[in-house]
Design an enzyme around this catalytic site. Structure first.
Site, PDB file in Angstrom:
ATOM      1  CG  HIS A   1      19.543  23.561  53.212  1.00 55.97           C
ATOM      2  ND1 HIS A   1      18.698  24.382  53.197  1.00 55.97           N
ATOM      3  CD2 HIS A   1      20.807  23.586  51.476  1.00 55.97           C
ATOM      4  CE1 HIS A   1      18.689  25.208  51.828  1.00 55.97           C
ATOM      5  NE2 HIS A   1      19.347  24.264  51.196  1.00 55.97           N
TER       6      HIS A   1
ATOM      7  CD  GLU B   1      20.188  23.904  58.630  1.00 55.87           C
ATOM      8  OE1 GLU B   1      20.803  23.813  57.691  1.00 55.87           O
ATOM      9  OE2 GLU B   1      19.469  25.236  58.613  1.00 55.87           O
TER      10      GLU B   1
ATOM     11  CB  CYS C   1      15.744  27.564  54.466  1.00 57.42           C
ATOM     12  SG  CYS C   1      15.819  25.918  54.083  1.00 57.42           S
TER      13      CYS C   1
ATOM     14  CB  CYS D   1      16.785  23.315  57.860  1.00 61.98           C
ATOM     15  SG  CYS D   1      17.022  23.274  56.175  1.00 61.98           S
TER      16      CYS D   1
HETATM   17 ZN   LIG Z   1      17.839  24.687  55.315  1.00 63.45          ZN
END
Ligand SMILES: [Zn+2]
Length: 156
Positions: free
Chosen positions: A47, A49, A77, A80
């Site tokens: 992801h 992040e 999410c 993260c």
């Molecule tokens: Zn994430």
């Protein structure tokens, strides 16, 4: 957030859901940046992040990213949010809410569940419309492409 949105465009160019993230120090210097690359890297953890956090850790030579701010175009999410917790980021700024997997209040309340031993300042909804629009346009385009491919396959 403008910069994070530009990074989201990189993801879009690679056929990924357009999410971008940038991590800056207290003076606003960029320490790390990233965009969603899960498909291209065959890595479910890739992801935006996580990419930005990894880059910053390498750059600083430290696994604690104290006094930093993470800007991300979409609500993080749970994975993260966990990474933000472990990296001791000081401030989180995000754009659009994610009602499907968002861990900062939309779907889960990650940081409220945690008895945090460090203080995280959170601000959501920053340039939310632009961030949301980028993602919804991406899905709209993808749906149209799928429809077209299906029509072609059916000999239309
Ligand atoms: Zn994430």
């Amino acid at each position: 957030m403008h910069h994070a949105l530009r990074l989201a465009e990189n993801a879009e160019g690679e056929g990924e859901i357009p999410v971008g993230a940038v991590l800056v120090d207290k003076d606003g210097n960029i320490l790390g940046e990233g965009w969603n690359r899960s498909i291209s890297l065959s890595d479910p953890t890739a992801h935006a992040e996580i990419q930005a956090i990894r880059m910053a850790g390498q750059k600083l030579g430290n696994y604690r990213l104290l006094d930093t701010t993470l800007y991300v175009t979409l609500e993080p999410c749970t994975m993260c949010a966990g990474a933000i917790l472990h990296s001791r980021i000081g401030r989180l700024v995000f754009g659009a809410s994610d009602y499907k997997t968002g861990a900062i209040g939309s779907r889960f309340h990650f940081f409220e569940e945690y008895k945090m031993n460090h203080f995280l300042i959170i601000r959501g909804g920053v340039m939310a419309q632009a961030c949301r629009q980028k993602i919804s346009q991406f899905f709209k385009k993808r749906r149209a492409e799928k429809k077209e491919a299906k029509a072609k396959a059916n000999g239309a």
